[in-house]
Design an enzyme around this catalytic site. Structure first.
Site, PDB file in Angstrom:
ATOM      1  N   HIS A   1      12.375  42.040 -28.312  1.00 18.17           N
ATOM      2  CA  HIS A   1      12.311  42.822 -27.075  1.00 18.17           C
ATOM      3  C   HIS A   1      11.784  44.237 -27.376  1.00 18.17           C
ATOM      4  O   HIS A   1      12.309  45.254 -26.903  1.00 18.17           O
ATOM      5  CB  HIS A   1      13.702  42.919 -26.441  1.00 18.17           C
ATOM      6  CG  HIS A   1      13.692  43.169 -24.964  1.00 18.17           C
ATOM      7  ND1 HIS A   1      13.501  44.416 -24.425  1.00 18.17           N
ATOM      8  CD2 HIS A   1      13.851  42.345 -23.904  1.00 18.17           C
ATOM      9  CE1 HIS A   1      13.569  44.345 -23.100  1.00 18.17           C
ATOM     10  NE2 HIS A   1      13.775  43.099 -22.753  1.00 18.17           N
TER      11      HIS A   1
ATOM     12  N   ASP B   1      18.150  38.115 -17.718  1.00 12.78           N
ATOM     13  CA  ASP B   1      17.420  38.504 -18.925  1.00 12.78           C
ATOM     14  C   ASP B   1      18.330  39.218 -19.936  1.00 12.78           C
ATOM     15  O   ASP B   1      19.391  39.736 -19.582  1.00 12.78           O
ATOM     16  CB  ASP B   1      16.289  39.475 -18.565  1.00 12.78           C
ATOM     17  CG  ASP B   1      15.114  38.783 -17.885  1.00 12.78           C
ATOM     18  OD1 ASP B   1      15.217  37.593 -17.558  1.00 12.78           O
ATOM     19  OD2 ASP B   1      14.083  39.462 -17.695  1.00 12.78           O
ATOM     20  N   ASP B   2      17.855  39.257 -21.184  1.00 15.30           N
ATOM     21  CA  ASP B   2      18.370  40.117 -22.260  1.00 15.30           C
ATOM     22  C   ASP B   2      19.621  39.609 -22.966  1.00 15.30           C
ATOM     23  O   ASP B   2      20.136  40.272 -23.853  1.00 15.30           O
ATOM     24  CB  ASP B   2      18.615  41.553 -21.787  1.00 15.30           C
ATOM     25  CG  ASP B   2      17.332  42.276 -21.424  1.00 15.30           C
ATOM     26  OD1 ASP B   2      16.254  41.651 -21.516  1.00 15.30           O
ATOM     27  OD2 ASP B   2      17.397  43.451 -21.058  1.00 15.30           O
TER      28      ASP B   2
ATOM     29  N   HIS C   1      12.516  35.172 -24.188  1.00 12.27           N
ATOM     30  CA  HIS C   1      12.335  36.599 -23.850  1.00 12.27           C
ATOM     31  C   HIS C   1      11.990  37.406 -25.109  1.00 12.27           C
ATOM     32  O   HIS C   1      12.267  38.599 -25.169  1.00 12.27           O
ATOM     33  CB  HIS C   1      13.621  37.110 -23.202  1.00 12.27           C
ATOM     34  CG  HIS C   1      13.460  38.368 -22.380  1.00 12.27           C
ATOM     35  ND1 HIS C   1      12.379  38.625 -21.571  1.00 12.27           N
ATOM     36  CD2 HIS C   1      14.278  39.451 -22.236  1.00 12.27           C
ATOM     37  CE1 HIS C   1      12.536  39.798 -20.970  1.00 12.27           C
ATOM     38  NE2 HIS C   1      13.669  40.333 -21.364  1.00 12.27           N
TER      39      HIS C   1
ATOM     40  N   HIS D   1      20.587  40.890 -15.204  1.00 15.33           N
ATOM     41  CA  HIS D   1      20.748  40.920 -16.664  1.00 15.33           C
ATOM     42  C   HIS D   1      22.144  40.434 -17.056  1.00 15.33           C
ATOM     43  O   HIS D   1      23.125  40.810 -16.412  1.00 15.33           O
ATOM     44  CB  HIS D   1      20.521  42.334 -17.201  1.00 15.33           C
ATOM     45  CG  HIS D   1      19.102  42.791 -17.051  1.00 15.33           C
ATOM     46  ND1 HIS D   1      18.618  43.323 -15.872  1.00 15.33           N
ATOM     47  CD2 HIS D   1      18.059  42.763 -17.915  1.00 15.33           C
ATOM     48  CE1 HIS D   1      17.325  43.606 -16.021  1.00 15.33           C
ATOM     49  NE2 HIS D   1      16.960  43.281 -17.254  1.00 15.33           N
TER      50      HIS D   1
HETATM   51 ZN    ZN Z   1      14.369  42.263 -20.899  1.00 11.69          ZN
END
Ligand code: ZN
Length: 241
Positions: A104, A49-50, A100, A195
């Site tokens: 965020h 993620d991210d 995502h 991540h």
């Molecule tokens: Zn995230």
């Protein structure tokens, strides 16, 4: 009251048809997914993620290539605007790209339907502009499941996918702890969260993730587990088109 019920029913039917037209085989529409099939399957999915965030996403891609591991990246729209070539690279290497959200946002829990639709659509547009395909998998920021976000995900053609185990690599930690969290009790069907990037308000870099990644993969393989992409694990389509 009756018209409210009728309206809700119609919305559900229309939403269902929309998704059915995207993925006729998918029977999981409307549910939140935490894991893939259990039982005899020894397959698990690594998800990141991210990202994308230079140089970390590139370093993760290097490790995955060296170990011949497919993975899934839930990308943030704002990060794609800055480091989009890393999305191109991940896609060219055969990895799956998911949604995502654009920002965020930590206060997204306060926002309603239109906001979430825009968050999802802007990111899906950004991904489609880069790789020519529109994501069908959505992971909410920080894993917070918000009714409006879930509805927006459905109406924009996404299935919401959480995780079974996480490395907790977004906080101060060590590679050993990450390896332990992701390998010790992992079984077939698990979805694993790490991540590869830094969310807009984030302060922790995924440098520790990069350090831990090889040992995580070797630990999973040592337990007889096979790493596959999320769409393959779940038996659903990873892209809308
Ligand atoms: Zn995230």
């Amino acid at each position: 009251m009756i018209s409210w019920w009728l309206g809700t029913g119609a919305a559900v039917v229309v939403g269902g048809l929309t998704w059915a037209s995207v993925s006729p085989r998918n029977s999981l529409w409307g549910k939140v997914i935490w894991h893939g099939p259990r039982g005899d399957s020894q397959r698990v999915a690594l998800t990141f993620d991210d990202g994308p965030t230079a140089p970390y996403t590139g370093q993760v891609l290097d490790e995955l290539a060296a170990l011949h591991v497919p993975a899934t990246f839930f990308a943030i729209g704002r990060n794609i605007a800055r480091d989009g070539e890393l999305i191109d690279r991940a896609h060219a290497a055969g990895h799956l790209i998911g949604n995502h959200t654009q920002d965020h946002a930590h206060l997204g829990i306060m926002r309603r339907g239109d906001y979430w639709k825009r968050q999802l659509t802007d990111t899906a547009d950004a991904i489609e502009r880069r790789i020519g395909q529109r994501p069908a998998l959505f992971r909410p920021p920080m894993g917070v499941r918000i009714w409006h976000a879930m509805q927006a995900a459905k109406s924009t053609g996404h299935v919401t996918v959480m995780w079974t185990r996480r490395g907790l690599d977004g906080v101060s930690t060590t590679p050993g702890r990450i390896v332990d969290r992701l390998t010790r009790h992992t079984v077939g069907g698990d979805i694993l969260l790490l991540h590869d990037g830094i969310e807009p308000k984030g302060r922790t870099t995924p440098a520790v993730t990069v350090t831990a990644l090889r040992a995580v993969i070797e630990g999973l393989r040592g337990r007889g587990l096979e790493l596959v992409q999320l769409d393959e694990l779940l038996g659903i389509q990873g892209y809308q088109r």
